[in-house]
Scaffold this motif. Structure first.
Motif, PDB file in Angstrom:
ATOM      1  N   ALA A   1      -9.199  69.438  -4.308  1.00  0.00           N
ATOM      2  CA  ALA A   1      -9.829  68.281  -4.951  1.00  0.00           C
ATOM      3  C   ALA A   1     -10.425  68.725  -6.279  1.00  0.00           C
ATOM      4  O   ALA A   1     -10.924  69.841  -6.391  1.00  0.00           O
ATOM      5  CB  ALA A   1     -10.917  67.699  -4.056  1.00  0.00           C
ATOM      6  N   LEU A   2     -10.348  67.848  -7.257  1.00  0.00           N
ATOM      7  CA  LEU A   2     -10.954  68.169  -8.545  1.00  0.00           C
ATOM      8  C   LEU A   2     -12.444  68.392  -8.357  1.00  0.00           C
ATOM      9  O   LEU A   2     -13.100  67.677  -7.595  1.00  0.00           O
ATOM     10  CB  LEU A   2     -10.703  67.042  -9.542  1.00  0.00           C
ATOM     11  N   PRO A   3     -12.990  69.374  -9.054  1.00  0.00           N
ATOM     12  CA  PRO A   3     -14.422  69.657  -8.896  1.00  0.00           C
ATOM     13  C   PRO A   3     -15.276  68.557  -9.485  1.00  0.00           C
ATOM     14  O   PRO A   3     -14.860  67.816 -10.364  1.00  0.00           O
ATOM     15  CB  PRO A   3     -14.605  70.965  -9.663  1.00  0.00           C
ATOM     16  N   LYS A   4     -16.461  68.494  -8.978  1.00  0.00           N
ATOM     17  CA  LYS A   4     -17.450  67.552  -9.477  1.00  0.00           C
ATOM     18  C   LYS A   4     -18.716  68.334  -9.815  1.00  0.00           C
ATOM     19  O   LYS A   4     -19.016  69.346  -9.211  1.00  0.00           O
ATOM     20  CB  LYS A   4     -17.767  66.505  -8.419  1.00  0.00           C
ATOM     21  N   ARG A   5     -19.434  67.841 -10.778  1.00  0.00           N
ATOM     22  CA  ARG A   5     -20.725  68.426 -11.137  1.00  0.00           C
ATOM     23  C   ARG A   5     -21.803  67.559 -10.503  1.00  0.00           C
ATOM     24  O   ARG A   5     -21.698  66.341 -10.483  1.00  0.00           O
ATOM     25  CB  ARG A   5     -20.871  68.440 -12.652  1.00  0.00           C
ATOM     26  N   TRP A   6     -22.849  68.166 -10.028  1.00  0.00           N
ATOM     27  CA  TRP A   6     -23.901  67.455  -9.316  1.00  0.00           C
ATOM     28  C   TRP A   6     -25.207  67.593 -10.085  1.00  0.00           C
ATOM     29  O   TRP A   6     -25.521  68.645 -10.624  1.00  0.00           O
ATOM     30  CB  TRP A   6     -24.042  68.010  -7.901  1.00  0.00           C
ATOM     31  N   ASP A   7     -25.978  66.526 -10.102  1.00  0.00           N
ATOM     32  CA  ASP A   7     -27.262  66.578 -10.798  1.00  0.00           C
ATOM     33  C   ASP A   7     -28.285  67.352  -9.974  1.00  0.00           C
ATOM     34  O   ASP A   7     -28.034  67.718  -8.828  1.00  0.00           O
ATOM     35  CB  ASP A   7     -27.768  65.172 -11.138  1.00  0.00           C
ATOM     36  N   LEU A   8     -29.416  67.628 -10.586  1.00  0.00           N
ATOM     37  CA  LEU A   8     -30.469  68.375  -9.895  1.00  0.00           C
ATOM     38  C   LEU A   8     -31.309  67.491  -8.994  1.00  0.00           C
ATOM     39  O   LEU A   8     -32.100  67.981  -8.206  1.00  0.00           O
ATOM     40  CB  LEU A   8     -31.369  69.079 -10.917  1.00  0.00           C
ATOM     41  N   GLN A   9     -31.184  66.190  -9.152  1.00  0.00           N
ATOM     42  CA  GLN A   9     -31.922  65.265  -8.302  1.00  0.00           C
ATOM     43  C   GLN A   9     -31.223  65.186  -6.945  1.00  0.00           C
ATOM     44  O   GLN A   9     -30.225  65.837  -6.721  1.00  0.00           O
ATOM     45  CB  GLN A   9     -31.982  63.882  -8.943  1.00  0.00           C
ATOM     46  N   GLY A  10     -31.693  64.379  -6.092  1.00  0.00           N
ATOM     47  CA  GLY A  10     -31.089  64.205  -4.782  1.00  0.00           C
ATOM     48  C   GLY A  10     -32.106  63.652  -3.810  1.00  0.00           C
ATOM     49  O   GLY A  10     -33.239  63.331  -4.185  1.00  0.00           O
ATOM     50  N   ARG A  11     -31.711  63.541  -2.588  1.00  0.00           N
ATOM     51  CA  ARG A  11     -32.586  63.051  -1.532  1.00  0.00           C
ATOM     52  C   ARG A  11     -32.409  63.940  -0.302  1.00  0.00           C
ATOM     53  O   ARG A  11     -31.295  64.331   0.025  1.00  0.00           O
ATOM     54  CB  ARG A  11     -32.249  61.609  -1.144  1.00  0.00           C
ATOM     55  N   ILE A  12     -33.493  64.211   0.343  1.00  0.00           N
ATOM     56  CA  ILE A  12     -33.465  64.928   1.621  1.00  0.00           C
ATOM     57  C   ILE A  12     -34.033  63.994   2.671  1.00  0.00           C
ATOM     58  O   ILE A  12     -35.117  63.422   2.498  1.00  0.00           O
ATOM     59  CB  ILE A  12     -34.291  66.226   1.567  1.00  0.00           C
ATOM     60  N   ILE A  13     -33.292  63.844   3.742  1.00  0.00           N
ATOM     61  CA  ILE A  13     -33.714  62.964   4.833  1.00  0.00           C
ATOM     62  C   ILE A  13     -34.082  63.848   6.017  1.00  0.00           C
ATOM     63  O   ILE A  13     -33.279  64.663   6.466  1.00  0.00           O
ATOM     64  CB  ILE A  13     -32.591  61.986   5.209  1.00  0.00           C
ATOM     65  N   THR A  14     -35.294  63.687   6.488  1.00  0.00           N
ATOM     66  CA  THR A  14     -35.765  64.435   7.651  1.00  0.00           C
ATOM     67  C   THR A  14     -36.349  63.454   8.652  1.00  0.00           C
ATOM     68  O   THR A  14     -36.513  62.265   8.364  1.00  0.00           O
ATOM     69  CB  THR A  14     -36.851  65.455   7.246  1.00  0.00           C
ATOM     70  N   GLN A  15     -36.647  63.978   9.817  1.00  0.00           N
ATOM     71  CA  GLN A  15     -37.272  63.131  10.821  1.00  0.00           C
ATOM     72  C   GLN A  15     -38.474  63.859  11.386  1.00  0.00           C
ATOM     73  O   GLN A  15     -38.393  65.036  11.743  1.00  0.00           O
ATOM     74  CB  GLN A  15     -36.287  62.790  11.938  1.00  0.00           C
ATOM     75  N   ALA A  16     -39.575  63.144  11.434  1.00  0.00           N
ATOM     76  CA  ALA A  16     -40.795  63.685  12.017  1.00  0.00           C
ATOM     77  C   ALA A  16     -41.415  62.592  12.889  1.00  0.00           C
ATOM     78  O   ALA A  16     -41.606  61.468  12.441  1.00  0.00           O
ATOM     79  CB  ALA A  16     -41.765  64.115  10.928  1.00  0.00           C
ATOM     80  N   LYS A  17     -41.691  62.932  14.128  1.00  0.00           N
ATOM     81  CA  LYS A  17     -42.308  61.994  15.061  1.00  0.00           C
ATOM     82  C   LYS A  17     -41.527  60.678  15.122  1.00  0.00           C
ATOM     83  O   LYS A  17     -42.074  59.596  14.950  1.00  0.00           O
ATOM     84  CB  LYS A  17     -43.767  61.729  14.698  1.00  0.00           C
TER      85      LYS A  17
END
Length: 118
Positions: free
Chosen positions: A46-62
């Motif tokens: 697959a052609l490469p993609k560049r990714w930004d420094l932003q993003g989201r992390i999804i976690t679960q607590a309680k």
């Protein structure tokens, strides 16, 4: 042949400065040539993609999901690029990955083999 993921990232805890825009421009042509060489060998999935420094992390607590917005400097690395290739084994995939010219500008290149599901 197996599929391998080449992750190009930077250690965010490093004291090395980020490449300047001029350095990034200088690295662009060798990077494009590196990708073209992988394609010429029919090993580019697959052609490469560049990714930004932003993003989201999804976690679960309680039992509640939480979403955090990046950049994630508490982690050591930030993914900047992803390339999916075909290779016979780890040795061949590493040989391809170690030719990535972005390494010269402080990037870290990681290779992972795809594990078929099921």
């Amino acid at each position: 042949m197996q599929e391998f993921l080449i992750l190009i990232h930077r250690d965010l805890t490093s004291d090395k400065p980020l490449p300047s825009p001029e350095q990034m421009q200088m690295a662009l042509k060798p990077y494009q040539e590196w990708i073209a060489g992988i394609g010429a060998q029919d090993k580019l999935v697959a052609l490469p993609k560049r990714w930004d420094l932003q993003g989201r992390i999804i976690t679960q607590a309680k039992s509640k999901k939480q979403v955090a917005t990046g950049p994630f400097t508490e982690g050591k690395a930030s993914v900047g690029g992803v390339v999916l290739i075909k290779a016979n084994d780890y040795d061949e995939a590493v040989t391809i990955a170690e030719k990535c010219p972005i390494i010269e500008y402080g990037a870290i290149v990681e290779v992972r083999m795809a594990i078929p599901m099921g």
